[in-house]
Design an enzyme around this catalytic site. Structure first.
Site, PDB file in Angstrom:
ATOM      1  N   HIS A  91      14.874 -13.404 -36.069  1.00 10.68           N
ATOM      2  CA  HIS A  91      13.576 -13.742 -35.447  1.00 10.68           C
ATOM      3  C   HIS A  91      12.545 -14.138 -36.507  1.00 10.68           C
ATOM      4  CE1 HIS A  91      10.607 -12.630 -31.966  1.00 10.68           C
ATOM      5  NE2 HIS A  91      10.058 -13.528 -32.769  1.00 10.68           N
TER       6      HIS A  91
ATOM      7  N   HIS B  99       9.471 -17.342 -37.505  1.00 12.85           N
ATOM      8  CA  HIS B  99       8.707 -18.527 -37.099  1.00 12.85           C
ATOM      9  C   HIS B  99       8.439 -19.357 -38.356  1.00 12.85           C
ATOM     10  CE1 HIS B  99       7.838 -16.951 -33.013  1.00 12.85           C
ATOM     11  NE2 HIS B  99       7.868 -15.777 -33.618  1.00 12.85           N
TER      12      HIS B  99
ATOM     13  N   ARG C 233       7.558 -22.565 -38.168  1.00 14.44           N
ATOM     14  CA  ARG C 233       6.417 -23.428 -37.779  1.00 14.44           C
ATOM     15  C   ARG C 233       6.621 -24.929 -37.853  1.00 14.44           C
ATOM     16  NH1 ARG C 233       4.399 -19.381 -34.991  1.00 14.44           N
ATOM     17  NH2 ARG C 233       3.277 -17.813 -36.199  1.00 14.44           N
TER      18      ARG C 233
ATOM     19  N   HIS D  40      11.349 -12.907 -25.088  1.00 12.82           N
ATOM     20  CA  HIS D  40      10.010 -12.379 -25.341  1.00 12.82           C
ATOM     21  C   HIS D  40       9.574 -11.894 -23.964  1.00 12.82           C
ATOM     22  CE1 HIS D  40       5.720 -12.793 -26.867  1.00 12.82           C
ATOM     23  NE2 HIS D  40       5.552 -12.668 -25.562  1.00 12.82           N
TER      24      HIS D  40
ATOM     25  N   HIS E 182      11.636  -8.049 -30.400  1.00  9.21           N
ATOM     26  CA  HIS E 182      10.522  -7.156 -30.773  1.00  9.21           C
ATOM     27  C   HIS E 182      10.156  -6.106 -29.721  1.00  9.21           C
ATOM     28  CE1 HIS E 182       8.484 -10.344 -28.561  1.00  9.21           C
ATOM     29  NE2 HIS E 182       8.325 -11.136 -29.603  1.00  9.21           N
TER      30      HIS E 182
ATOM     31  N   ASP F 161      10.226 -10.773 -37.045  1.00  8.48           N
ATOM     32  CA  ASP F 161       9.252 -11.564 -36.283  1.00  8.48           C
ATOM     33  C   ASP F 161       8.220 -12.163 -37.249  1.00  8.48           C
ATOM     34  OD1 ASP F 161       7.742 -12.791 -34.329  1.00  8.48           O
ATOM     35  OD2 ASP F 161       6.911 -10.942 -33.506  1.00  8.48           O
TER      36      ASP F 161
HETATM   37  C1  NCD Z   1       4.469 -15.027 -32.619  1.00 10.41           C
HETATM   38  C2  NCD Z   1       3.935 -16.344 -33.167  1.00 10.41           C
HETATM   39  O1  NCD Z   1       2.914 -16.327 -33.877  1.00 10.41           O
HETATM   40  O2  NCD Z   1       4.558 -17.381 -32.950  1.00 10.41           O
HETATM   41  N1  NCD Z   1       3.431 -14.059 -32.681  1.00 10.41           N
HETATM   42  C3  NCD Z   1       3.553 -12.722 -32.655  1.00 10.41           C
HETATM   43  O3  NCD Z   1       2.553 -12.017 -32.666  1.00 10.41           O
HETATM   44  N2  NCD Z   1       4.733 -12.143 -32.612  1.00 10.41           N
HETATM   45  C4  NCD Z   1       5.004 -15.224 -31.239  1.00 10.41           C
HETATM   46  C5  NCD Z   1       5.946 -14.146 -30.770  1.00 10.41           C
HETATM   47  O4  NCD Z   1       6.934 -13.794 -31.455  1.00 10.41           O
HETATM   48  O5  NCD Z   1       5.767 -13.627 -29.679  1.00 10.41           O
HETATM   49 ZN    ZN Z   2       7.764 -12.947 -29.299  1.00  4.96          ZN
END
Ligand code: NCD
Ligand code: ZN
Length: 437
Positions: A65, A67, A69, A184, A237, A310
């Site tokens: 998990h 991000h 971007r 999610h 998460h 995450d």
């Molecule tokens: C995540 C994001 O910024 O893309 N933010 C978060 O607080 N976890 C989105 C997500 O994982 O739900």
């Molecule tokens: Zn999430």
């Protein structure tokens, strides 16, 4: 000569002996050739020798998990900066979330991510395909073509799938293709415009709350939908105690359900929130002490299968906004091991072997991802951890573009000092640089 390394004096977990043993490891062309008590350079052999000085040598971490971007939000992170950050954190494989701009909802975009990951070359970059087009929750994407482009599962992470009918159909299709639905879990009619856990703390701070049931009611729905469809359901998460109960129930009735928990939900609660610092704002939100305890208990008893970061980088400008206006998310890749080692292993709550498994073999097994193995023929995806190294968390040192962490200033033990992916060094702490040969 191609990718030849000789690692001297590593401390390796021997599963048969159930103990840590000193080992030398020879690596060639992305694979482990030999693991032995003593290996040396043969005359005329051209090989880089690295002395690990008795530090832990273990399979590289796998994060299901993150991000990264890209495309579209490169001011927060790129595939290159994200994967460098992963390598620094000891990771050799990651799975990217599709909540980019545009969302990863086509085969072309999936292919593009894969290429970007290979070009960067710091870790193996995988991705999930979106469940719905543009993650709008309206129409399902083409799962089969996303799968053929490399998707390792389907998710609309960042938002919950509001319609049970949509989720049931998504699970049917994913089950047919043998890939997981990764959720999610968030019922928007319950979470509304909340910015932190619904609690006494939120009321005192005058901040709008997100109740635990916004998560757990959808987890419960999806557990029974997975029972109905036979899909592999993976809960992202997990943070609420009733969500953990729902997963526990699913496991007892034979549902193929797995769950991940983040370091921050294992370590922090809403009591740490003052409302002045949006670096404590994350989704799902930091919850009560009882929820945190349930996360730890769920991890210890096997209800929760793995740890995911995450990793969710945002810009300074975004995180400097008010608590209500800032985006949700923490960076995670460079701190996961030191945080968990310091707070769970050094305190005696978790064995180091178990922690390493939760960060590596467990997520790899659930998603069929490549993982290092310390045996001849095993993949040379490895990390070296200096358990005695003590360092303060300083975002200025991060390789991720995101500096958004609530752990600033913590003194932590146990830092990755060397990462090897595909038989190549992808990260090395310069203080420990010691290449000869
Ligand atoms: C995540 C994001 O910024 O893309 N933010 C978060 O607080 N976890 C989105 C997500 O994982 O739900
Ligand atoms: Zn999430």
């Amino acid at each position: 000569m191609e990718n030849r390394l000789l690692l001297k004096n590593g401390r390796v977990w021997d599963n048969q002996l159930q103990q840590w043993v000193k080992r030398d490891v020879r690596i060639e062309g992305g694979r482990i050739q030999q693991v032995d008590a003593e290996l040396s350079v043969s005359p005329g052999e051209s090989v880089a020798v690295l002395d690990l000085n008795g530090n832990i040598l273990t399979p590289g971490f796998v994060d299901p998990h993150v991000h990264f971007r890209s495309p579209g939000l490169e001011y927060k992170e790129t595939i290159a900066t994200g994967s460098q950050s992963a390598a620094k954190g000891g990771y050799t494989a990651v799975v990217c979330m599709p909540n980019t701009k545009p969302a990863l909802d086509t085969a072309e975009l999936m292919e593009w991510i894969k290429e970007q990951g290979e070009q960067a070359g710091f870790c193996r970059v995988f991705a999930y395909g979106a469940i719905t087009a543009a993650q709008k929750g309206q129409e399902l994407t083409d799962f089969a073509s996303l799968k053929s482009a490399g998707a390792v599962g389907f998710t609309d992470d960042g938002v919950g799938i509001q319609s049970g009918g949509m989720m049931r159909e998504a699970m049917r299709r994913a089950a047919h293709l043998g890939l997981p639905i990764v959720t999610h879990s968030e019922d928007e009619t319950l979470s509304g415009s909340g910015c932190m856990n619904e609690s006494e703390v939120a009321r005192r701070l005058g901040l709008s709350g997100i109740p635990g049931v916004a998560e757990s009611s959808q987890v419960a729905r999806d557990v029974v939908l997975a029972a109905d469809t036979g899909a592999h359901l993976h809960i992202c998460h997990i943070s609420d105690r009733l969500s953990i109960e729902a997963v526990r129930f699913g496991k007892t009735i034979g549902v193929r359900v797995t769950a991940e928990v983040t370091p921050h939900h294992l370590l922090l609660t809403d009591e740490q929130i003052t409302g002045a610092d949006a670096n404590f704002k994350v989704n799902p939100p930091l919850r009560s002490a009882a929820d945190r305890k349930a996360c730890i208990q769920g991890l210890l008893d096997g209800t929760i299968d793995m740890i995911a970061t995450d990793h969710a980088p945002h810009s300074d400008e975004e995180k400097q906004r008010s608590f209500a206006a800032a985006p949700f998310g923490f960076v995670g890749l460079e701190l996961a091991f030191p945080l968990l080692y310091t707070h769970f292993v050094r305190t005696g709550q978790l064995s180091i072997e178990r922690l390493l498994d939760l960060l590596s073999a467990a997520p790899a097994a659930a998603f069929g991802l490549p993982v290092g193995e310390l045996r001849p023929g095993g993949l040379a995806d490895l990390t070296v951890l200096d358990l005695n190294r003590l360092k303060q968390v300083d975002p200025a040192e991060f390789l991720t573009l995101g500096k958004n962490t609530p752990f600033v200033g913590q003194e932590l033990y146990g830092w990755p000092i060397l990462t090897i992916m595909d038989g190549r060094v992808t990260w090395q702490e310069t203080a420990h640089k010691e290449v000869q040969g």
